[in-house]
Write an enzyme that holds these catalytic residues in place. Sequence first.
Site, PDB file in Angstrom:
ATOM      1  N   TYR A 164       0.838  -1.199   0.000  1.00  0.00           N
ATOM      2  CA  TYR A 164       0.000   0.000   0.000  1.00  0.00           C
ATOM      3  C   TYR A 164       0.875   1.252   0.000  1.00  0.00           C
ATOM      4  O   TYR A 164       0.640   2.182  -0.774  1.00  0.00           O
ATOM      5  CB  TYR A 164      -0.905  -0.013   1.230  1.00  0.00           C
ATOM      6  CG  TYR A 164      -1.778   1.207   1.376  1.00  0.00           C
ATOM      7  CD1 TYR A 164      -2.918   1.367   0.595  1.00  0.00           C
ATOM      8  CD2 TYR A 164      -1.475   2.199   2.313  1.00  0.00           C
ATOM      9  CE1 TYR A 164      -3.722   2.481   0.742  1.00  0.00           C
ATOM     10  CE2 TYR A 164      -2.274   3.316   2.464  1.00  0.00           C
ATOM     11  CZ  TYR A 164      -3.392   3.458   1.680  1.00  0.00           C
ATOM     12  OH  TYR A 164      -4.187   4.566   1.825  1.00  0.00           O
ATOM     13  N   LYS A 168       1.208   4.282  -2.769  1.00  0.00           N
ATOM     14  CA  LYS A 168       0.955   5.676  -2.428  1.00  0.00           C
ATOM     15  C   LYS A 168       2.159   6.574  -2.722  1.00  0.00           C
ATOM     16  O   LYS A 168       2.003   7.755  -3.025  1.00  0.00           O
ATOM     17  CB  LYS A 168       0.534   5.781  -0.962  1.00  0.00           C
ATOM     18  CG  LYS A 168      -0.849   5.179  -0.702  1.00  0.00           C
ATOM     19  CD  LYS A 168      -1.901   5.854  -1.562  1.00  0.00           C
ATOM     20  CE  LYS A 168      -3.290   5.332  -1.368  1.00  0.00           C
ATOM     21  NZ  LYS A 168      -4.300   6.090  -2.129  1.00  0.00           N
TER      22      LYS A 168
END
Length: 266
Positions: A164, A168
Site C-alpha cells: 500500500y 501511495k
Amino acid sequence: MSGDMARSLFDLSGQVAIVTGASRGIGRAIAERMAQHGAKVVVSSRKLDACQEVVDAIASRGGEAFAQACNIGRKEELQALVDAAMARWGRIDTVVGNAAINPHLGPSIGLPDEIFDKIMASNIRSNLWLANMVMPGMAERGGGSVIIISSIGGLRGSPVLGAYGISKAADMQLARNLAVEWGPRNIRSNCIAPGLVRTDFARALWENPDIYRKRTKDTPLKRIGEPDEIAGAAVFLASAAGSFMTGQTIVIDGGVMAGSPSVGDE
C-alpha cells in the site's frame, strides 16, 4: 471591488468535479465540501445506492450532484464515469482520485503476487487512466486540476502496509509527472497525503487500542484526523487559491511526519 476580488479564492462555482470513492470517508467529505463551495459534483464509488445517499445530502443543502457507480479497476467503467459527467454537464474541471484498496495487512513476504498487482492497478493505474481520460478536455477548455489522495504511508516504511505504501509513493510521482507533462496546458496535478483518519477504510488501525494509543502518543496534535479535515485541501487545490501549486504533496497528518512529541523513543 473588481470581479476577481468579489469572488472568494475558494469559490468553485461553474466547476464540475468528479470524486471517486465518494460514498464515505474522505471522498464523501471532499464531495460535500466541493458542492458547498459551488461545484457540480459527480459522486462515484462501486455502490450506486451509497453514492445516492451522498447526492441526496448535497441536494438537501442546495448543492448539485449526481451518482455514478464505478469500479476504478475497470477501465470501461472509468470511461463511462467520464462520459456521464460530460453528457450531464459538458465539462470536467477537477478530478479527485480518492478510491483505493488495501486488501493485505502484514509483512510483504506473505503478499501474493495477484494481490500486489491488484493494489498497484487500483491505486496507481486507475488514477493514470482517469487523468488521461479528462486532461485533453481540460486542456481544450484552458486548464483543470487533478488531485490524487495519497497517504503518509507513501513517505515512510511500514511492517504491515508495505505494498500500500509503495502504491501511495507512486501516486506522488504520478502527480509530479502529470504536473510536468500537462503544466504548459494549465493543468495542475497534486497529491494530498493524509495521516490516520477516522474512516471505514482505516478502521483496522484506529479501532485497535494498541495502535491507536501509540499513534496518538506519537502525534503532536494527540489525536487522529477526521475526514472533513482533509476536504479543505481538496477545495484549495481545485480553486483559484491553489492556481500556482502543482506537482506537490500536501501532508495533513496532525504533525506525525514532523516528529514525535514523546521524550526519547520509548
